[in-house]
Write an enzyme that holds these catalytic residues in place. Sequence first.
Site, PDB file in Angstrom:
ATOM      1  N   CYS A 201     -19.470  -6.348   3.338  1.00  0.00           N
ATOM      2  CA  CYS A 201     -18.747  -5.141   3.732  1.00  0.00           C
ATOM      3  C   CYS A 201     -17.446  -5.101   2.945  1.00  0.00           C
ATOM      4  CB  CYS A 201     -18.459  -5.199   5.229  1.00  0.00           C
ATOM      5  SG  CYS A 201     -17.480  -3.807   5.818  1.00  0.00           S
TER       6      CYS A 201
ATOM      7  N   CYS B 114     -16.447  -9.497   5.166  1.00  0.00           N
ATOM      8  CA  CYS B 114     -15.784  -8.202   5.003  1.00  0.00           C
ATOM      9  C   CYS B 114     -14.514  -8.382   4.174  1.00  0.00           C
ATOM     10  CB  CYS B 114     -15.381  -7.630   6.355  1.00  0.00           C
ATOM     11  SG  CYS B 114     -16.697  -7.658   7.578  1.00  0.00           S
TER      12      CYS B 114
ATOM     13  N   CYS C  77     -19.388   1.465   8.488  1.00  0.00           N
ATOM     14  CA  CYS C  77     -18.704   0.805   9.588  1.00  0.00           C
ATOM     15  C   CYS C  77     -17.489   1.668   9.874  1.00  0.00           C
ATOM     16  CB  CYS C  77     -18.290  -0.607   9.156  1.00  0.00           C
ATOM     17  SG  CYS C  77     -17.144  -1.395  10.297  1.00  0.00           S
TER      18      CYS C  77
ATOM     19  N   CYS D 111       0.831  -1.216   0.000  1.00  0.00           N
ATOM     20  CA  CYS D 111       0.000   0.000   0.000  1.00  0.00           C
ATOM     21  C   CYS D 111       0.861   1.260   0.000  1.00  0.00           C
ATOM     22  CB  CYS D 111      -0.907  -0.019   1.231  1.00  0.00           C
ATOM     23  SG  CYS D 111      -2.043   1.380   1.293  1.00  0.00           S
TER      24      CYS D 111
ATOM     25  N   ARG E 201     -18.136  -3.596  17.554  1.00  0.00           N
ATOM     26  CA  ARG E 201     -17.352  -4.791  17.203  1.00  0.00           C
ATOM     27  C   ARG E 201     -16.032  -4.820  17.976  1.00  0.00           C
ATOM     28  NH1 ARG E 201     -17.737  -4.258  12.031  1.00  0.00           N
ATOM     29  NH2 ARG E 201     -19.757  -5.285  12.109  1.00  0.00           N
TER      30      ARG E 201
ATOM     31  N   CYS F  84       0.353  -0.008  10.350  1.00  0.00           N
ATOM     32  CA  CYS F  84      -0.084  -1.016   9.381  1.00  0.00           C
ATOM     33  C   CYS F  84       1.055  -1.794   8.730  1.00  0.00           C
ATOM     34  CB  CYS F  84      -0.936  -0.351   8.304  1.00  0.00           C
ATOM     35  SG  CYS F  84      -1.682  -1.564   7.190  1.00  0.00           S
TER      36      CYS F  84
ATOM     37  N   CYS G  15       0.301   4.706   7.064  1.00  0.00           N
ATOM     38  CA  CYS G  15      -0.342   4.531   8.373  1.00  0.00           C
ATOM     39  C   CYS G  15       0.633   3.800   9.310  1.00  0.00           C
ATOM     40  CB  CYS G  15      -1.637   3.750   8.224  1.00  0.00           C
ATOM     41  SG  CYS G  15      -2.698   4.432   6.928  1.00  0.00           S
TER      42      CYS G  15
HETATM   43  N1  SAM Z   1      -6.790   0.410   3.250  1.00  0.00           N
HETATM   44  C1  SAM Z   1      -8.045   0.542   3.850  1.00  0.00           C
HETATM   45  C2  SAM Z   1      -8.133   1.628   4.858  1.00  0.00           C
HETATM   46  O1  SAM Z   1      -7.105   2.052   5.348  1.00  0.00           O
HETATM   47  O2  SAM Z   1      -9.236   2.072   5.165  1.00  0.00           O
HETATM   48  C3  SAM Z   1      -8.570  -0.736   4.444  1.00  0.00           C
HETATM   49  C4  SAM Z   1      -7.723  -1.695   5.240  1.00  0.00           C
HETATM   50  S1  SAM Z   1      -7.138  -1.129   6.829  1.00  0.00           S
HETATM   51  C5  SAM Z   1      -6.012  -2.411   7.205  1.00  0.00           C
HETATM   52  C6  SAM Z   1      -8.515  -1.275   7.915  1.00  0.00           C
HETATM   53  C7  SAM Z   1      -8.344  -0.916   9.383  1.00  0.00           C
HETATM   54  O3  SAM Z   1      -7.666  -1.957  10.052  1.00  0.00           O
HETATM   55  C8  SAM Z   1      -7.565   0.306   9.766  1.00  0.00           C
HETATM   56  O4  SAM Z   1      -8.290   1.489   9.623  1.00  0.00           O
HETATM   57  C9  SAM Z   1      -7.246   0.035  11.217  1.00  0.00           C
HETATM   58  O5  SAM Z   1      -8.275   0.519  12.041  1.00  0.00           O
HETATM   59  C10 SAM Z   1      -7.192  -1.483  11.289  1.00  0.00           C
HETATM   60  N2  SAM Z   1      -5.821  -1.957  11.508  1.00  0.00           N
HETATM   61  C11 SAM Z   1      -4.839  -2.043  10.598  1.00  0.00           C
HETATM   62  N3  SAM Z   1      -3.685  -2.496  11.139  1.00  0.00           N
HETATM   63  C12 SAM Z   1      -3.942  -2.715  12.449  1.00  0.00           C
HETATM   64  C13 SAM Z   1      -3.162  -3.189  13.542  1.00  0.00           C
HETATM   65  N4  SAM Z   1      -1.877  -3.475  13.399  1.00  0.00           N
HETATM   66  N5  SAM Z   1      -3.746  -3.311  14.739  1.00  0.00           N
HETATM   67  C14 SAM Z   1      -5.044  -2.997  14.902  1.00  0.00           C
HETATM   68  N6  SAM Z   1      -5.843  -2.528  13.900  1.00  0.00           N
HETATM   69  C15 SAM Z   1      -5.296  -2.387  12.690  1.00  0.00           C
HETATM   70 FE1  SF4 Z   2      -2.883   1.182   3.425  1.00  0.00          FE
HETATM   71 FE2  SF4 Z   2      -2.789  -0.032   5.777  1.00  0.00          FE
HETATM   72 FE3  SF4 Z   2      -3.203   2.590   5.665  1.00  0.00          FE
HETATM   73 FE4  SF4 Z   2      -5.158   0.905   4.821  1.00  0.00          FE
HETATM   74  S1  SF4 Z   2      -4.358   1.106   6.899  1.00  0.00           S
HETATM   75  S2  SF4 Z   2      -4.411   2.795   3.787  1.00  0.00           S
HETATM   76  S3  SF4 Z   2      -3.866  -0.753   3.977  1.00  0.00           S
HETATM   77  S4  SF4 Z   2      -1.322   1.505   5.000  1.00  0.00           S
END
Ligand code: SAM
Ligand code: SF4
Length: 333
Positions: free
Chosen positions: A124, A91, A184, A47, A256, A54, A51
């Site tokens: 979802c 989802c 959500c 990606c 959730r 992530c 973030c």
């Molecule tokens: N890329 C999309 C986005 O950012 O909206 C969808 C996927 S993203 C992985 C979805 C959500 O997963 C994030 O907004 C975050 O709240 C959660 N998430 C991701 N990595 C995480 C982690 N290491 N621990 C807990 N929650 C996490």
């Molecule tokens: Fe990309 Fe992870 Fe951020 Fe979603 S949460 S936009 S997958 S870096």
Amino acid sequence: MKYADLHRIYHQPFFDLLKQARAVHEEHWTGNEVQLCTLLSIKTGGCSEDCGYCAQSARYTTSVQAEKLMEKEDVMERARAARANGSTRFCMGAAWKGVRVGTQKFDQVVDIVKDVSTLGMEVCVTLGQLGSEEARILKEAGVTAYNHNIDTSPEHYPNIVSTHTFDDRLSTIRHAQDAGMSVCCGGILGLGETIEDRLKMLEVLSNFNPHPESVPINALMPMKGTPLGENVQVDAFSLVRMIAVTRIAIPGAKVRLSAGRTNLSREAQALAFFAGANSIFYGDKLLTAANPRANEDLALIQELGLSVQQPFSDVPENEVASSAPSCATACAH
Ligand code: SAM
Ligand code: SF4
Ligand code: DTB
């Protein structure tokens, strides 16, 4: 709800807070049901966004290998299995900044959604940013809910992500709502935020109009190689407090209990259910990270005398699992 009210509610003695949350829960939800949702990462890793929590960001070296978008038939196989295991919500997540109409990947996802939506589960997706046109097309294809988390307070957000803004998140949420999809939307605890940040996040969520249909509360799963990879685990009592205040602030939403359950005791999860959590991610894997084993979840649900949300009645008969999951059929307990 106003921040001052959330602050007052949150800082009550723990049992007073639980009692208040329980009363709100019982007023709005009957049957002690827990919704089981299965997650599938249909496009993993690589990606462009940064973030800080992530493992799927291409900016960090983590254990996640980038993969291409899954084939429709493979997704369908997983969706059928999820339904057979008792999930009522499927989802699908993609590690993208967003999607654009007219691109091949968007067409492919729309095609996947059309097929998955024939299975009779809530559908979802979480695909990153959407414009109004993309939202309209996804809704028409059969998406019931769009997941797009605000993750933390507006003030703390720039400390976590620099490649998009908090307002970008709000704008996608608006597009999803305008297209008629449920939203959500929730967040993550453990990003180095204060309690005030958590409550400011909740203030934003509780002022959505309409309210989010579901609110995922994730506890950070620290991912090696990410900037937040060494953060300490969230304390169970503050997680339960947050669940309770969410239940009070947004009474009609599914709350959730999301990522991070592998690190929570059964007792802590029981407290979270008591405080108003009524949905979980179900199955051994989240997107890339581990989740409790399905049979352990079913055993806990049974032990607490909760029940799983039953599949919807309009599911074609030949498609329905022969029986809802129970400890007797699905676990070794
Ligand atoms: N890329 C999309 C986005 O950012 O909206 C969808 C996927 S993203 C992985 C979805 C959500 O997963 C994030 O907004 C975050 O709240 C959660 N998430 C991701 N990595 C995480 C982690 N290491 N621990 C807990 N929650 C996490
Ligand atoms: Fe990309 Fe992870 Fe951020 Fe979603 S949460 S936009 S997958 S870096
Ligand atoms: C949400 O709030 N949590 C889910 C879902 N929405 C997409 C994702 C949790 C991801 C946990 C880390 C991982 O699996 O990589």
